[in-house]
Design a protein around this motif. Structure first.
Motif, mmCIF file in Angstrom:
data_model
loop_
_atom_site.group_PDB
_atom_site.id
_atom_site.type_symbol
_atom_site.label_atom_id
_atom_site.label_comp_id
_atom_site.label_asym_id
_atom_site.label_seq_id
_atom_site.Cartn_x
_atom_site.Cartn_y
_atom_site.Cartn_z
ATOM 1 N N MET A 160 2.889 2.856 -12.794
ATOM 2 C CA MET A 160 2.873 1.965 -11.648
ATOM 3 C C MET A 160 3.566 0.638 -11.937
ATOM 4 O O MET A 160 4.215 0.065 -11.054
ATOM 5 N N MET A 161 3.464 0.131 -13.146
ATOM 6 C CA MET A 161 4.135 -1.132 -13.466
ATOM 7 C C MET A 161 5.641 -0.999 -13.284
ATOM 8 O O MET A 161 6.291 -1.890 -12.718
ATOM 9 N N ASP A 162 6.218 0.112 -13.720
ATOM 10 C CA ASP A 162 7.647 0.340 -13.519
ATOM 11 C C ASP A 162 7.996 0.350 -12.036
ATOM 12 O O ASP A 162 8.992 -0.237 -11.610
ATOM 13 N N ALA A 163 7.155 1.032 -11.245
ATOM 14 C CA ALA A 163 7.410 1.115 -9.804
ATOM 15 C C ALA A 163 7.356 -0.259 -9.155
ATOM 16 O O ALA A 163 8.180 -0.591 -8.298
ATOM 17 N N ARG B 24 0.831 -1.202 0.000
ATOM 18 C CA ARG B 24 0.000 0.000 0.000
ATOM 19 C C ARG B 24 0.872 1.261 0.000
ATOM 20 O O ARG B 24 0.577 2.230 -0.702
ATOM 21 N N ARG B 25 1.923 1.244 0.819
ATOM 22 C CA ARG B 25 2.820 2.397 0.868
ATOM 23 C C ARG B 25 3.424 2.663 -0.505
ATOM 24 O O ARG B 25 3.586 3.823 -0.919
ATOM 25 N N LEU B 26 3.734 1.612 -1.210
ATOM 26 C CA LEU B 26 4.312 1.736 -2.550
ATOM 27 C C LEU B 26 3.308 2.275 -3.562
ATOM 28 O O LEU B 26 3.632 3.132 -4.381
ATOM 29 N N THR B 27 2.081 1.763 -3.490
ATOM 30 C CA THR B 27 1.117 2.050 -4.557
ATOM 31 C C THR B 27 0.201 3.226 -4.273
ATOM 32 O O THR B 27 -0.374 3.788 -5.213
ATOM 33 N N ALA B 28 0.024 3.627 -3.016
ATOM 34 C CA ALA B 28 -0.927 4.699 -2.711
ATOM 35 C C ALA B 28 -0.437 6.060 -3.183
ATOM 36 O O ALA B 28 -1.196 6.847 -3.747
ATOM 37 N N GLU C 121 12.029 -2.571 -3.919
ATOM 38 C CA GLU C 121 12.600 -3.632 -3.098
ATOM 39 C C GLU C 121 12.586 -3.170 -1.645
ATOM 40 O O GLU C 121 12.625 -1.975 -1.351
ATOM 41 N N ASP C 122 12.520 -4.139 -0.723
ATOM 42 C CA ASP C 122 12.489 -3.776 0.692
ATOM 43 C C ASP C 122 13.908 -3.674 1.235
ATOM 44 O O ASP C 122 14.889 -3.771 0.491
ATOM 45 N N GLU C 123 14.005 -3.471 2.565
ATOM 46 C CA GLU C 123 15.319 -3.267 3.175
ATOM 47 C C GLU C 123 16.221 -4.485 3.067
ATOM 48 O O GLU C 123 17.446 -4.378 3.225
#
Length: 494
Positions: A269-272, A142-146, A277-279
């Motif tokens: 959004m597809m590129d994102a 959600r943090r990524l896509t919102a 990647e996470d930590e």
């Protein structure tokens, strides 16, 4: 056989049928309540229905006969307006919550009530989409896509494309004669959302995706019967095609990004989703990306399209409201700097009366009649009348009835009436207006949806009119609230 013998036999048969009826009606209760032991005494009142199907037939009958409120109404009539009832639906023992206080509690306590969607929704939208993700995974995605679909910068970036798409559609529709207004708006909103997420708009990929989403939606809230002729079976086929199309696009996008190397820039959004990647360096798999895209593309056009259609219909049905809304839009044009071309986000946020029209449409139409949760532990909740405490058992599903909340006569006088002015100086109590849900699982695209609806209504009010073919036609409520003829009409340009 004499008359007395016949009467005796009839009584025995009727008694046996009655006994069998009671036994069958008690099967679900015996099966799921007995394991609770003494705790079952704390369950709310209700009706567990028939073996295997529970109360699904009553649920489907209410919605398919045009009386959706009669389903919850039957519980209220039998057990009182306590706001919480037990039943058995979608293959699971279920607790229904129907009042603002209880609905808000279930939606906000996100660790005690996780997503509990039916198998049909889970399989069709995707196990790796928001409907199936754990709390921590959901927070990350959600943090990524919102951010890319909400916020001032994102909405300012999209407003030009949305407006040009709306203007183009409104220019075309009057020349097409009679159209299915809802179908055309769905195409419009789908074009917008595919542009935002995949930089696609009006191309063969978009058209292929849009075609399959209609079948997918009809199966999302259907019983999970995978047999030819049933909505779920057709929807599974549609999902398979959607996955194939998106996989092809995703594979092609990855190849292009690898070829471009460091010069590759994020476009959509597809590129994102590809690059995030996470930590710990973990990236999303293709399955995760595709499920997130299926979810967003579906939610991002269905709700916007249906609310836009109904808001337009309600405006045409209420001339005084239309006149006031039109005057507001004309004032915005008059006050615009001569050098400005097109709408600005600031102007959209000045549309105070139009915002009330959108909120009233969201309340009245209820694009999502209910949402699904599951209790992760035994939870005691208090009803809104007697203050009695009732048990929601661990593992039971919980249905949050948004529709019932928005039709609550104690919050909204004359709830069936379209009345945008009810929002003048009115702030509903917590949980009484939740068209996009609540808590961290609040629909992330709600601001984008409202922006799309406002831009469409702005241009429609300034120069167009809707002439419906069947203004008093039948309304269907599954999978969404819509006219049976998809609002056949002519668009008149003034």
């Amino acid at each position: 056989m004499d008359l007395g013998g016949f009467a005796l036999l009839s009584s025995i048969v009727l008694g046996a049928v009655g006994a069998l009826f009671l036994v069958l009606k008690g099967v679900n209760g015996w099966r799921y309540e007995r394991v609770l032991g003494e705790k079952r005494r704390q369950l709310p009142p209700g009706d567990m229905g028939w073996p295997l199907i529970g109360n699904m037939l009553a649920f489907l009958w209410a919605f398919k006969t045009g009386k959706p409120d009669s389903f919850i109404g039957s519980f209220v009539k039998r057990f009182g307006r306590i706001g919480i009832y037990k039943t058995y639906m979608f293959g699971s023992p279920t607790i229904l919550v129907t009042t603002p206080e209880l609905c808000r509690q279930v939606l906000m306590e996100e660790l005690r009530f996780i997503p509990g969607w039916p198998k049909s929704t889970w399989e069709l939208i995707g196990r790796k989409s928001f409907v199936g993700l754990s709390y921590e995974e959901h927070k990350w995605i959600r943090r990524l896509t919102a951010a890319p679909v909400n916020g001032h910068e994102a909405l300012s970036n999209y407003i030009g494309y949305i407006e040009s798409s709306v203007v183009d559609a409104l220019e075309r529709w009057p020349k097409m004669g009679e159209i299915e207004f809802l179908t055309e708006i769905r195409r419009l909103t789908f074009r917008i959302i595919t542009y935002i997420f995949m930089s696609a708009g009006g191309d063969p990929v978009m058209e292929a995706l849009e075609k399959e989403y209609t079948a997918l939606n009809h199966g999302v809230r259907a019983m999970a019967i995978n047999f030819p002729g049933f909505a779920y079976h057709k929807a599974l086929k549609a999902r398979k095609k959607l996955v194939a199309i998106l996989q092809s696009v995703l594979t092609d996008r990855r190849k292009k990004k690898e070829a471009a190397g460091k010069t590759s820039k994020k476009k959509d959004m597809m590129d994102a989703l590809i690059e995030v990647e996470d930590e710990n360096g973990r990236r999303l798999t293709d399955e995760e990306i595709i499920d997130v895209l299926i979810m967003y593309l579906n939610a991002g056009h269905e709700s916007s399209a249906h609310i836009t259609m109904w808001a337009t219909v309600f405006l045409q049905q209420n001339p005084d409201v239309l006149k006031k809304a039109k005057a507001e839009q004309e004032a915005i044009i008059r006050n615009r700097p001569s050098t400005q071309k097109g709408l600005s986000l600031k102007e959209c946020r000045q549309m105070e009366f139009l915002s009330k029209i959108v909120d009233e449409t969201l309340r009245l139409v209820n694009i999502s009649a209910l949402v699904f949760r599951e209790a992760t532990e035994d939870v005691l909740v208090t009803d809104s009348t007697s203050r009695h405490k009732y048990l929601i058992p661990k593992g039971w599903k919980v249905q949050v009835w948004l529709r019932n909340v928005h039709q609550d006569t104690e919050v909204y006088p004359d709830p069936k009436e379209f009345n945008p002015s009810r929002w003048d100086e009115f702030v509903p109590k917590a949980g009484a207006f939740i068209p996009f849900g609540a808590g961290s699982r609040l629909c992330p695209g709600n601001d984008l949806a409202k922006l799309e609806i406002s831009i469409f209504l702005h241009h429609f009010l300034l120069g167009y009119e809707l002439k419906r073919t069947n203004p008093n036609g039948t309304v269907r409520y599954l999978p969404h609230h819509r006219p049976k003829d998809n609002c056949k009409a002519r668009i008149i340009k003034h």
